[in-house]
Structure formats: structure tokens, C-alpha cells
Write a protein that holds these residues in place. Structure first.
Motif, PDB file in Angstrom:
ATOM      1  N   ILE A 234       1.495 -40.552  36.708  1.00  0.00           N
ATOM      2  CA  ILE A 234       2.123 -41.146  35.529  1.00  0.00           C
ATOM      3  C   ILE A 234       3.633 -40.913  35.560  1.00  0.00           C
ATOM      4  O   ILE A 234       4.424 -41.803  35.213  1.00  0.00           O
ATOM      5  CB  ILE A 234       1.503 -40.568  34.239  1.00  0.00           C
ATOM      6  CG1 ILE A 234       0.070 -41.082  34.068  1.00  0.00           C
ATOM      7  CG2 ILE A 234       2.347 -40.929  33.016  1.00  0.00           C
ATOM      8  CD1 ILE A 234      -0.677 -40.452  32.908  1.00  0.00           C
ATOM      9  N   LYS A 235       4.044 -39.731  35.996  1.00  0.00           N
ATOM     10  CA  LYS A 235       5.478 -39.442  36.100  1.00  0.00           C
ATOM     11  C   LYS A 235       6.157 -40.444  37.027  1.00  0.00           C
ATOM     12  O   LYS A 235       7.257 -40.938  36.732  1.00  0.00           O
ATOM     13  CB  LYS A 235       5.706 -38.019  36.611  1.00  0.00           C
ATOM     14  CG  LYS A 235       7.186 -37.682  36.793  1.00  0.00           C
ATOM     15  CD  LYS A 235       7.390 -36.262  37.300  1.00  0.00           C
ATOM     16  CE  LYS A 235       8.876 -35.985  37.513  1.00  0.00           C
ATOM     17  NZ  LYS A 235       9.120 -34.598  37.994  1.00  0.00           N
ATOM     18  N   GLU A 236       5.510 -40.761  38.135  1.00  0.00           N
ATOM     19  CA  GLU A 236       6.092 -41.727  39.069  1.00  0.00           C
ATOM     20  C   GLU A 236       6.279 -43.090  38.396  1.00  0.00           C
ATOM     21  O   GLU A 236       7.279 -43.778  38.631  1.00  0.00           O
ATOM     22  CB  GLU A 236       5.202 -41.856  40.300  1.00  0.00           C
ATOM     23  CG  GLU A 236       5.165 -40.599  41.164  1.00  0.00           C
ATOM     24  CD  GLU A 236       4.233 -40.741  42.358  1.00  0.00           C
ATOM     25  OE1 GLU A 236       3.698 -41.852  42.560  1.00  0.00           O
ATOM     26  OE2 GLU A 236       4.042 -39.754  43.087  1.00  0.00           O
ATOM     27  N   ILE A 237       5.331 -43.471  37.558  1.00  0.00           N
ATOM     28  CA  ILE A 237       5.432 -44.749  36.840  1.00  0.00           C
ATOM     29  C   ILE A 237       6.617 -44.728  35.886  1.00  0.00           C
ATOM     30  O   ILE A 237       7.401 -45.684  35.812  1.00  0.00           O
ATOM     31  CB  ILE A 237       4.125 -45.043  36.074  1.00  0.00           C
ATOM     32  CG1 ILE A 237       2.973 -45.253  37.060  1.00  0.00           C
ATOM     33  CG2 ILE A 237       4.289 -46.267  35.175  1.00  0.00           C
ATOM     34  CD1 ILE A 237       1.604 -45.321  36.408  1.00  0.00           C
TER      35      ILE A 237
ATOM     36  N   ARG B 101       1.093 -51.488  40.417  1.00  0.00           N
ATOM     37  CA  ARG B 101       0.117 -51.038  41.411  1.00  0.00           C
ATOM     38  C   ARG B 101      -0.325 -49.606  41.137  1.00  0.00           C
ATOM     39  O   ARG B 101      -1.512 -49.277  41.231  1.00  0.00           O
ATOM     40  CB  ARG B 101       0.722 -51.128  42.813  1.00  0.00           C
ATOM     41  CG  ARG B 101       0.771 -52.536  43.380  1.00  0.00           C
ATOM     42  CD  ARG B 101       1.417 -52.528  44.749  1.00  0.00           C
ATOM     43  NE  ARG B 101       1.532 -53.873  45.306  1.00  0.00           N
ATOM     44  CZ  ARG B 101       2.190 -54.161  46.426  1.00  0.00           C
ATOM     45  NH1 ARG B 101       2.781 -53.183  47.111  1.00  0.00           N
ATOM     46  NH2 ARG B 101       2.257 -55.400  46.860  1.00  0.00           N
ATOM     47  N   LYS B 102       0.641 -48.761  40.801  1.00  0.00           N
ATOM     48  CA  LYS B 102       0.291 -47.375  40.495  1.00  0.00           C
ATOM     49  C   LYS B 102      -0.552 -47.298  39.229  1.00  0.00           C
ATOM     50  O   LYS B 102      -1.509 -46.530  39.141  1.00  0.00           O
ATOM     51  CB  LYS B 102       1.564 -46.536  40.341  1.00  0.00           C
ATOM     52  CG  LYS B 102       2.282 -46.240  41.649  1.00  0.00           C
ATOM     53  CD  LYS B 102       3.481 -45.339  41.440  1.00  0.00           C
ATOM     54  CE  LYS B 102       4.152 -45.018  42.771  1.00  0.00           C
ATOM     55  NZ  LYS B 102       3.276 -44.187  43.652  1.00  0.00           N
ATOM     56  N   MET B 103      -0.179 -48.124  38.257  1.00  0.00           N
ATOM     57  CA  MET B 103      -0.860 -48.106  36.969  1.00  0.00           C
ATOM     58  C   MET B 103      -2.319 -48.522  37.100  1.00  0.00           C
ATOM     59  O   MET B 103      -3.193 -48.000  36.393  1.00  0.00           O
ATOM     60  CB  MET B 103      -0.131 -49.062  36.012  1.00  0.00           C
ATOM     61  CG  MET B 103      -0.708 -49.121  34.622  1.00  0.00           C
ATOM     62  SD  MET B 103      -0.289 -47.636  33.695  1.00  0.00           S
ATOM     63  CE  MET B 103      -1.157 -47.957  32.166  1.00  0.00           C
ATOM     64  N   THR B 104      -2.603 -49.444  37.985  1.00  0.00           N
ATOM     65  CA  THR B 104      -3.960 -49.994  38.095  1.00  0.00           C
ATOM     66  C   THR B 104      -4.680 -49.534  39.366  1.00  0.00           C
ATOM     67  O   THR B 104      -5.718 -50.090  39.719  1.00  0.00           O
ATOM     68  CB  THR B 104      -3.897 -51.532  38.084  1.00  0.00           C
ATOM     69  OG1 THR B 104      -3.056 -51.991  39.154  1.00  0.00           O
ATOM     70  CG2 THR B 104      -3.341 -52.042  36.766  1.00  0.00           C
ATOM     71  N   SER B 105      -4.146 -48.515  40.018  1.00  0.00           N
ATOM     72  CA  SER B 105      -4.735 -48.065  41.283  1.00  0.00           C
ATOM     73  C   SER B 105      -6.101 -47.414  41.072  1.00  0.00           C
ATOM     74  O   SER B 105      -6.379 -46.818  40.023  1.00  0.00           O
ATOM     75  CB  SER B 105      -3.803 -47.076  41.983  1.00  0.00           C
ATOM     76  OG  SER B 105      -3.744 -45.855  41.276  1.00  0.00           O
ATOM     77  N   THR B 106      -6.935 -47.526  42.079  1.00  0.00           N
ATOM     78  CA  THR B 106      -8.263 -46.904  42.033  1.00  0.00           C
ATOM     79  C   THR B 106      -8.150 -45.391  41.905  1.00  0.00           C
ATOM     80  O   THR B 106      -8.903 -44.753  41.153  1.00  0.00           O
ATOM     81  CB  THR B 106      -9.052 -47.258  43.308  1.00  0.00           C
ATOM     82  OG1 THR B 106      -9.156 -48.676  43.415  1.00  0.00           O
ATOM     83  CG2 THR B 106     -10.444 -46.645  43.269  1.00  0.00           C
TER      84      THR B 106
ATOM     85  N   SER C 136      11.608 -32.747  24.688  1.00  0.00           N
ATOM     86  CA  SER C 136      11.921 -32.679  26.123  1.00  0.00           C
ATOM     87  C   SER C 136      10.789 -32.066  26.943  1.00  0.00           C
ATOM     88  O   SER C 136      10.712 -32.286  28.159  1.00  0.00           O
ATOM     89  CB  SER C 136      13.212 -31.886  26.346  1.00  0.00           C
ATOM     90  OG  SER C 136      13.092 -30.570  25.839  1.00  0.00           O
ATOM     91  N   ASP C 137       9.904 -31.318  26.297  1.00  0.00           N
ATOM     92  CA  ASP C 137       8.759 -30.753  27.022  1.00  0.00           C
ATOM     93  C   ASP C 137       7.783 -31.840  27.458  1.00  0.00           C
ATOM     94  O   ASP C 137       6.932 -31.602  28.321  1.00  0.00           O
ATOM     95  CB  ASP C 137       8.010 -29.744  26.140  1.00  0.00           C
ATOM     96  CG  ASP C 137       8.816 -28.485  25.880  1.00  0.00           C
ATOM     97  OD1 ASP C 137       9.744 -28.202  26.665  1.00  0.00           O
ATOM     98  OD2 ASP C 137       8.526 -27.795  24.886  1.00  0.00           O
ATOM     99  N   TRP C 138       7.914 -33.008  26.847  1.00  0.00           N
ATOM    100  CA  TRP C 138       6.956 -34.088  27.100  1.00  0.00           C
ATOM    101  C   TRP C 138       7.550 -35.228  27.928  1.00  0.00           C
ATOM    102  O   TRP C 138       6.992 -36.319  27.984  1.00  0.00           O
ATOM    103  CB  TRP C 138       6.428 -34.637  25.772  1.00  0.00           C
ATOM    104  CG  TRP C 138       5.704 -33.606  24.953  1.00  0.00           C
ATOM    105  CD1 TRP C 138       5.144 -32.444  25.398  1.00  0.00           C
ATOM    106  CD2 TRP C 138       5.460 -33.641  23.543  1.00  0.00           C
ATOM    107  NE1 TRP C 138       4.565 -31.747  24.363  1.00  0.00           N
ATOM    108  CE2 TRP C 138       4.743 -32.465  23.202  1.00  0.00           C
ATOM    109  CE3 TRP C 138       5.769 -34.547  22.531  1.00  0.00           C
ATOM    110  CZ2 TRP C 138       4.338 -32.177  21.903  1.00  0.00           C
ATOM    111  CZ3 TRP C 138       5.370 -34.270  21.232  1.00  0.00           C
ATOM    112  CH2 TRP C 138       4.658 -33.095  20.929  1.00  0.00           C
ATOM    113  N   MET C 139       8.682 -34.983  28.551  1.00  0.00           N
ATOM    114  CA  MET C 139       9.309 -36.013  29.379  1.00  0.00           C
ATOM    115  C   MET C 139       8.357 -36.430  30.503  1.00  0.00           C
ATOM    116  O   MET C 139       7.659 -35.599  31.081  1.00  0.00           O
ATOM    117  CB  MET C 139      10.617 -35.480  29.964  1.00  0.00           C
ATOM    118  CG  MET C 139      11.484 -36.510  30.647  1.00  0.00           C
ATOM    119  SD  MET C 139      13.069 -35.761  31.128  1.00  0.00           S
ATOM    120  CE  MET C 139      13.907 -37.167  31.833  1.00  0.00           C
ATOM    121  N   PHE C 140       8.313 -37.708  30.796  1.00  0.00           N
ATOM    122  CA  PHE C 140       7.447 -38.305  31.823  1.00  0.00           C
ATOM    123  C   PHE C 140       5.966 -38.247  31.451  1.00  0.00           C
ATOM    124  O   PHE C 140       5.099 -38.358  32.314  1.00  0.00           O
ATOM    125  CB  PHE C 140       7.651 -37.644  33.193  1.00  0.00           C
ATOM    126  CG  PHE C 140       9.054 -37.719  33.706  1.00  0.00           C
ATOM    127  CD1 PHE C 140       9.705 -38.938  33.819  1.00  0.00           C
ATOM    128  CD2 PHE C 140       9.740 -36.569  34.081  1.00  0.00           C
ATOM    129  CE1 PHE C 140      11.006 -39.013  34.297  1.00  0.00           C
ATOM    130  CE2 PHE C 140      11.038 -36.636  34.557  1.00  0.00           C
ATOM    131  CZ  PHE C 140      11.678 -37.858  34.665  1.00  0.00           C
TER     132      PHE C 140
END
Length: 502
Positions: free
Chosen positions: A11-14, A53-58, A281-285
């Protein structure tokens, strides 16, 4: 590493990809040379494709399923992350890729046709493309109804912008709001019509306005100048705010003949930016590290712009600076007249030019049109007539043509149905926040007289910003105020304020 941790890593990558896309979109509006549009479209397309693609990846789906099996073992923050992300994941995966492509293509066609039709004042040119956009948007909404637990396609559309809210709930609040605003509009528009504010068109050079904008942003707490600054101000045709946590940028358009436009655009956009910068800020990404809703976001911009920026207390502090920064250009204008001129009530045709009292009526009209359209009570061909009748009924103005009427906004051409209510809900939320702020910090207005916005803004940071997306908007209202959402506090605020000013 647990399935939850693996999921959050993806999720962070997204979020990083999306934030990168946001910055290059900002560049497209500010500094990109005209010839760069072809490359920019490729860049944005690739970033969007990678995120999708990342969001819907298997793999991501497997991590999500595994984490959901152990849902009861997580703490409240982790549970909220899973709830928010599962909803978004299910929405993304339930919509066929073919439909996503059709909507994207139709959006381009609809927006381009809207631009031409608006310029030519030709509703008939726009109507066929709008019909296609509506049809595709309804298909999308119907597919997401089960995921969102929405009872109608229009409720599914609204949920995109105001989670867990329905047309019926909004209608109840808007009816209360409308019934209070119509007589207020009549009363104070009659008074405003007697006030000459033509002096506001005196020329203030853009160079001076740039300096004023920076200082005004700093007063608001939006830092663009220090070594630790997380913001900046740039110039565009249509002001907006973009960014994420530590890098949130605002834009403005300077009008030499309308310095007040700059003042309130800066405060408005700074309100949006401060909300983004003050999210937990603790919840970033993380899914929880975002705004609660579009309406809550709008409440932050309008609180700073109107409840502070147009208040007698703030202008008592700011007007001496304003006079000095404009080189004595307004030396002959008394403070009371400036205060009134910044708060005139003028029923108008254009939503984005509306004053604090009439603005919500513009939005309510659009909501009532959408509600009637998606319930089958009117057809798309009926929109111009329905629009014109509502404007005369609620605002007492006659619409001269469709370009300045039903075709003035880009939202419908873009397929953003259910978005408009958020603008007026921002005002309603502000009324709720204000009632709680007045109880918790009763002397905050005295601090504003000295240019100290911290008591009010620190309260907002603690009670609204810091919750981020822990709560859906209606739940956030209950947590912050202990009450159900109502338009009464906002109407009371308007009545008290305008009674004092006029």
C-alpha cells in the motif's frame, strides 16, 4: 513479516506512486512547457497503470484476504486500515477494465465537448456526450452498490466523496440549510445593494500581491519561507492545492484589479494545505492517514477563508497591514466599509464567485438536480429548464444563457456526480466545528484580533486534522461535537455575524 505488514508495504508503494503523479500534475499546471504535454501524458499514464496493477494484484489480494481472516486480532488503527483498503480494493476489482477505459475515454470527449459547447453557448452540442457520461457512470455505480452497501446508484456516487452518507441524509440537512439561507439572502442582499464597493477594483500590482500572499500564508500558519517549509505558492489559471504531508503546495491566480480575490484564495487553499500537513504523521502511507471526506476537507478551507479571514476580528488585525502593503491605495476607505465590502451578499449566477451566504444555495441547486436526474424524475434534456427555475426560486436571478447556467461547471462533463454536495457540507461541518470550538476555547476570537490564529487552528488540528480518516464524516461530527450533524449551527453563525457587520 505478517500478511498485514506485507499488505501495508505494498500500500505504501501505491501511495508513493500516487504522490509522485500528483507532483508532476502540479508541474503540468505550473511550469511545464507547452511542448511537454505528450511526454507528461505518458508519464502520468505509466504511473497510473503501475498503481492500478499494484492495487489489483493477486499478491495484494492474498495478503488482504489473509489479514481479514485475523481481523479481530488487530488494534483499532489496523482494523480501520483494513476496512478502508478492503472497500477500495473491492471497488477497483469489481469494475471491469473495459468499463474503466470507456469512462476514461468518454471523460476526455465530454470535457472537450463541454469546453466547445460552453464557449458557443450550445447545450444541444453538449447533451449527447453528457448522456453517455451519465450512462457509463451509472453502470459503474451499479457495480459498486453491494461493496459500498448503497441502496441506489446515486448513493454509491455520493459515497465516493462522503463515505456512508446518503442522498436522503443530505437532503434533510440541505432542506434545513436552504430554508434558512433564502431569507438571509434576501435580507442582506438588499442591504448590500446599497453599498458601493467599487474601490476594490483599484489596481494592486501583481508584484505586491505576491508579497502579500506569502505574508498572509505565514499568518495562517502555512510556511513557505523557512528552512523547514513544507509549502510553496505558485501561479495558475484555476487555484488548487496538491501534495502529501511534508510537501503540500498551493496555487493562486493574481488579478491586479481584484486584490480581495488573492486574499481569500490564499486563505482558502492554505486551509486545504494545513489539513493535509496536519494529518496524523504516524499514519503516513496508510489508508487511515488521509482526509475523512471531501466535505471535511472543504470545511477546513472555508473555515480559514470565511470564519477567520472575513471575520471582524481578523480584519481588525489585518487591515493595517493591508493598507500598508498596498501603499496607501485604500487610505480613504474606512475599516467598516472594507469589512462590509469583504462580506457583501450578492446573489449571482456563478458558484465559484458566490459569497458566504449564497454559496450553499448554488450547491443545493446542483444536488437537487442530481437527485432528480438519478431518481428518474427528470431527463438530461430537462436540466437547463430545471436549473433556471431553481436559480430564480432560490437566488432571485434570471439565467441569461446555458454557458452561465447549467454548463458553467466541469464536474458533470468529468463524471463527478455526487461531488457537489461536499462543497456545502463543508459549511455545515464548519458550523459544527465552530460550536465546539466556542465551548472549548471561548476567547479564541480575542487572539485573532492580535493576528494569533493558533488557539483556533491548534484546536482544529487536534480535533479534526489529527483524526485523519479514523472516522467517516458523520461519525467524526459526533466524536468532535457530541451531536448529530445539523445546519442550525452554521445558520446561527451567519445570523450573528451579518447582524453585527451590517
Amino acid at each position: 513479516m505478517t500478511a498485514y505488514n506485507k499488505l501495508m508495504s505494498l500500500i505504501k508503494e501505491i501511495y508513493v506512486l500516487n504522490s509522485a503523479a500528483g507532483i508532476i500534475q502540479w508541474d503540468q499546471e505550473t511550469y511545464m512547457p507547452p511542448k511537454g504535454i505528450r511526454l507528461r501524458s505518458e508519464q502520468l499514464s505509466l504511473l497510473g497503470m503501475l498503481a492500478h496493477r499494484k492495487m489489483t494484484s493477486t499478491q495484494l489480494g492474498q495478503y488482504l484476504d489473509e489479514a481479514m481472516k485475523n481481523f479481530d486480532d488487530f488494534d483499532e488503527v489496523e482494523k480501520r486500515n483494513l476496512i478502508l483498503f478492503k472497500k477500495e480494493y473491492d471497488i477497483q476489482t469489481v469494475i471491469p477494465e473495459e468499463l474503466v477505459g470507456q469512462i476514461a475515454k468518454q471523460r476526455v470527449v465530454s470535457v472537450e465537448t463541454w469546453k466547445k459547447a460552453k464557449a458557443a453557448n450550445d447545450w444541444k452540442m453538449f447533451q449527447p456526450e453528457l448522456e453517455k457520461m451519465v450512462e457509463l457512470s451509472v453502470k459503474r455505480a451499479e457495480l459498486t452498490m453491494d461493496v459500498i452497501e448503497a441502496s441506489t446508484p446515486y448513493n454509491a456516487m455520493i459515497d465516493t466523496f462522503e463515505p456512508k452518507m446518503t442522498a436522503d441524509a443530505i437532503d434533510k440537512v440541505f432542506s434545513e440549510l436552504r430554508d434558512g439561507l433564502v431569507p438571509l439572502t434576501k435580507k442582506y442582499s438588499d442591504i448590500s445593494a446599497e453599498i458601493d464597493d467599487s474601490f476594490l477594483s483599484r489596481i494592486v500590482p501583481i508584484e505586491k500581491q505576491r508579497i502579500m500572499a506569502t505574508e498572509l500564508a505565514n499568518i495562517a500558519g502555512y510556511d513557505t519561507t523557512s528552512d523547514e517549509a513544507g509549502g510553496r505558492i505558485d501561479e495558475v489559471e484555476h487555484p488548487f492545492t496538491t501534495g502529501y504531508y511534508d510537501d503540500v503546495r498551493i496555487t493562486v491566480k493574481y488579478h491586479p484589479e481584484n486584490v480581495s480575490s488573492m486574499i481569500y484564495a490564499i486563505l482558502h487553499e492554505a486551509g486545504h494545505a494545513l489539513y493535509e500537513q496536519n494529518l496524523n504523521s504516524d499514519w503516513m502511507f496508510q489508508p487511515i492517514g488521509s482526509a475523512s471526506s471531501y466535505g471535511v476537507h472543504e470545511s477546513q478551507s472555508r473555515f480559514l477563508e470565511n470564519m477567520i479571514g472575513r471575520s471582524p476580528e481578523f480584519l481588525q488585525y489585518y487591515l493595517p497591514q493591508f493598507r500598508n502593503q498596498t501603499g496607501g491605495l485604500f487610505a480613504d476607505v474606512k475599516d467598516d466599509l472594507l469589512l462590509q465590502s469583504f462580506n457583501l451578499v450578492k446573489p449571482s449566477l456563478i458558484r465559484i464567485e458566490a459569497d458566504e451566504v449564497t454559496y450553499s444555495l448554488h450547491v443545493i441547486i446542483r444536488f437537487e438536480i442530481e437527485k432528480a436526474l438519478f431518481s428518474g424524475k427528470i431527463d438530461i434534456g430537462d436540466l437547463p429548464q430545471f436549473w433556471n427555475e431553481k436559480y430564480e426560486e432560490y437566488l432571485g436571478v434570471q439565467v441569461p444563457n446555458d454557458s452561465r447556467g447549467v454548463m458553467q461547471d466541469t464536474h458533470w462533463a468529468s463524471g463527478y456526480y455526487g461531488y457537489f454536495p461536499s462543497y456545502a457540507l463543508g459549511n455545515v461541518f464548519d458550523g459544527m466545528w465552530l460550536s465546539a470550538l466556542n465551548k472549548d476555547v471561548p476567547d479564541w476570537r480575542e487572539s485573532v484580533k492580535e493576528g494569533k490564529l493558533n488557539p483556533a487552528m491548534d484546536w482544529m488540528k487536534k480535533n479534526v486534522h489529527h483524526h485523519s480518516n479514523m472516522y467517516d464524516p458523520l461519525d467524526l461530527v459526533k466524536v468532535v461535537t457530541g451531536s448529530e450533524m445539523s445546519a442550525k449551527p452554521f445558520l446561527k453563525y451567519l445570523e450573528n455575524k451579518f447582524e453585527k457587520i451590517f
